[in-house]
Scaffold this motif. Structure first.
Motif, PDB file in Angstrom:
ATOM      1  N   PRO A 207       0.820  -1.225   0.000  1.00 23.69           N
ATOM      2  CA  PRO A 207       0.000   0.000   0.000  1.00 23.69           C
ATOM      3  C   PRO A 207       0.849   1.268   0.000  1.00 23.69           C
ATOM      4  CG  PRO A 207      -0.019  -1.033   2.165  1.00 23.69           C
ATOM      5  CD  PRO A 207       0.703  -1.972   1.257  1.00 23.69           C
ATOM      6  N   SER A 208       2.070   1.193   0.513  1.00 24.49           N
ATOM      7  CA  SER A 208       2.946   2.369   0.489  1.00 24.49           C
ATOM      8  C   SER A 208       3.291   2.761  -0.943  1.00 24.49           C
ATOM      9  CB  SER A 208       4.222   2.085   1.279  1.00 24.49           C
ATOM     10  OG  SER A 208       3.938   1.855   2.646  1.00 24.49           O
ATOM     11  N   THR A 209       3.464   1.763  -1.813  1.00 19.34           N
ATOM     12  CA  THR A 209       3.741   2.061  -3.220  1.00 19.34           C
ATOM     13  C   THR A 209       2.565   2.783  -3.862  1.00 19.34           C
ATOM     14  OG1 THR A 209       5.108   0.059  -3.316  1.00 19.34           O
ATOM     15  CG2 THR A 209       4.483   1.054  -5.410  1.00 19.34           C
ATOM     16  N   ASP A 210       1.356   2.341  -3.549  1.00 20.60           N
ATOM     17  CA  ASP A 210       0.174   2.996  -4.095  1.00 20.60           C
ATOM     18  C   ASP A 210       0.050   4.426  -3.577  1.00 20.60           C
ATOM     19  OD1 ASP A 210      -0.194   0.415  -4.985  1.00 20.60           O
ATOM     20  OD2 ASP A 210      -2.365   0.467  -4.716  1.00 20.60           O
ATOM     21  N   LEU A 211       0.320   4.627  -2.294  1.00 22.57           N
ATOM     22  CA  LEU A 211       0.208   5.971  -1.726  1.00 22.57           C
ATOM     23  C   LEU A 211       1.267   6.908  -2.291  1.00 22.57           C
ATOM     24  CD1 LEU A 211      -0.592   5.186   2.020  1.00 22.57           C
ATOM     25  CD2 LEU A 211      -2.088   6.307   0.366  1.00 22.57           C
ATOM     26  N   LEU A 212       2.474   6.397  -2.534  1.00 18.58           N
ATOM     27  CA  LEU A 212       3.519   7.248  -3.112  1.00 18.58           C
ATOM     28  C   LEU A 212       3.148   7.664  -4.532  1.00 18.58           C
ATOM     29  CD1 LEU A 212       6.248   8.600  -2.877  1.00 18.58           C
ATOM     30  CD2 LEU A 212       7.326   6.446  -3.586  1.00 18.58           C
ATOM     31  N   ALA A 213       2.630   6.721  -5.314  1.00 26.13           N
ATOM     32  CA  ALA A 213       2.188   7.062  -6.672  1.00 26.13           C
ATOM     33  C   ALA A 213       1.043   8.062  -6.643  1.00 26.13           C
ATOM     34  CB  ALA A 213       1.787   5.787  -7.416  1.00 26.13           C
ATOM     35  N   ALA A 214       0.111   7.898  -5.701  1.00 23.99           N
ATOM     36  CA  ALA A 214      -1.016   8.837  -5.595  1.00 23.99           C
ATOM     37  C   ALA A 214      -0.538  10.213  -5.153  1.00 23.99           C
ATOM     38  CB  ALA A 214      -2.056   8.287  -4.624  1.00 23.99           C
ATOM     39  N   TRP A 215       0.440  10.256  -4.238  1.00 26.30           N
ATOM     40  CA  TRP A 215       0.982  11.549  -3.803  1.00 26.30           C
ATOM     41  C   TRP A 215       1.629  12.285  -4.973  1.00 26.30           C
ATOM     42  CZ3 TRP A 215       6.456  12.602  -3.026  1.00 26.30           C
ATOM     43  CH2 TRP A 215       6.702  13.874  -2.509  1.00 26.30           C
TER      44      TRP A 215
END
Length: 399
Positions: A207-215
């Motif tokens: 989920p950290s990868t998804d949040l970084l891409a969303a940021w």
């Protein structure tokens, strides 16, 4: 020191805390907040307590652990009080709830809250779909979850997005602090150019990868692709496309990252995966809503997933322009295209159909042939008219 209180009540636990404070001289007024940990009773309970003890050295607090036991057992409350070296810089109260009492954690927590101090709720494992609507979550100003610790991390992250309330945060977001700091520092150096495309790769269930891409998608307002890494744990690679070149931050081993960008030397930075105690201590430093985390959650829908490049996917969403066959007026010689069959001339142009015999590959000749035939016919008609007119005038002269 650890004191067990089996089959007890919250009032007895409170009385024991007062007795220990009077005997040991512990100053309760030094506690800055109350941290409530909600988990199921088991081996993971001690891991959460250890993380809270380490974080309490930076934030002295009262830790209340709500450990929910077997639901089919008789209603019972087993308490445990830890102070001194077994509690770090805090005092730990472990409440093991059984039977119907397991669903009444909030009622058992309220009598033990410190007066006039903020309350922070933490779910180290499974969290409710909407933490702000949970009975314990309603008591807290801040609610901390961990999507990476759940059975389906990506689905849990979607639930955090759907049920977000100001004051919510997730440790999957806290693990990105070093990554966000390094990427932001890369823009402090020239050339100061806009990012045209970005790509973030990592584990499929990170989920950290998804949040970084969303940021990145919400901050840069550029197409961002989220792809699966071939190897490595957590976040592996971040690529930012700019006009002058690529800014890339790679961490293949989960410990050391390499930052490369045009015109700058390659730099190696410490990007070791953060422990839970470090992430928890960071979240306890603030009690106000995290607006940047909210922006990242709202931007999850902007991220492109899969193997298709982000730029190509963005172009595919635009409607394709309609094309029409070129007209004769648009061709260089003002005629029909070379592949079109030659149109036979009508009866008015020439009776022998000379234009129809012109080859299709040379439209210029096909267009000039009817004009040449018409010109010859006109000259022939004019010549005949002159002869007839001359003969008539001669006859009239003799008469």
């Amino acid at each position: 020191m650890i004191i067990d209180l089996p089959s007890t009540t919250t009032s007895q636990v409170n009385s024991k805390l007062v007795q220990l404070r009077e005997e040991g001289g512990a100053v309760t007024l030094g506690r800055v907040l109350t941290l409530v940990i909600v988990t199921d009773d088991g081996s993971k309970t001690e891991d959460a307590v250890d993380a809270a003890n380490d974080a309490s050295r930076e934030h002295p607090c009262r830790v209340i652990v709500v450990a929910r036991g077997a639901r089919r057992a008789a209603p019972r409350l087993d308490a445990q009080i830890r102070v001194g070296g077994d509690a770090g810089a805090s005092e730990v109260i472990v409440l093991r709830l059984y039977g119907e009492l397991a669903n009444e954690g909030a009622s058992c927590v309220v009598p033990l809250l410190l007066p006039d101090t903020p309350v922070v709720a933490w779910w180290p494992n499974e969290a409710p779909a909407v933490p702000a609507q949970d009975p314990i979550g309603q008591l807290a100003q801040r609610r901390i979850t961990d999507s990476a610790a759940e059975k389906n991390p990506i689905k849990a992250l979607d639930q955090r997005k759907a049920g977000y309330t100001p004051g919510d945060t997730d440790l999957a977001w806290t693990r990105l602090t070093l990554w966000r700091a390094m990427l932001a520092s890369a823009f402090d150096l020239p050339p100061y150019e806009k990012v045209t495309e970005a790509e973030v790769s990592g584990e499929a269930d990170s989920p950290s990868t998804d949040l970084l891409a969303a940021w990145l998608a919400g901050s840069l307002r550029a197409p961002v692709k989220r792809s699966k890494a071939v190897r490595g744990e957590g976040i592996v690679d971040v690529r930012l496309e700019r006009k002058s070149g690529v800014v890339e931050l790679v961490r293949p081993d989960g410990k050391v990252g390499t930052l490369t960008q045009p015109g700058q030397p390659e730099r190696r930075v410490a990007l070791q995966r953060r422990e839970i105690r470090d992430c928890l201590a960071e979240e306890l430093r603030r009690l106000d809503p995290d607006e940047v985390y909210e922006l990242a959650l709202k931007s999850l829908g902007k991220v492109v997933r899969g193997r298709t490049p982000a730029k190509a996917t963005a172009a595919a969403r635009k409607p394709a322009p309609t094309t029409s066959a070129p007209s004769a007026a648009g061709s260089p010689n003002g005629s029909a295209p070379a592949t079109a069959p030659a149109k036979p001339a009508g009866d008015g142009a020439s009776g022998d159909g000379a234009a129809a015999k012109a080859p299709a590959k040379s439209p210029g000749r096909a267009a000039k042939a009817p004009a040449k035939v018409a010109k010859a016919a006109k000259a022939k008609s004019a010549k005949g008219a002159v002869k007839v007119a001359g003969k008539g005038s001669s006859t009239r002269a003799k008469a």
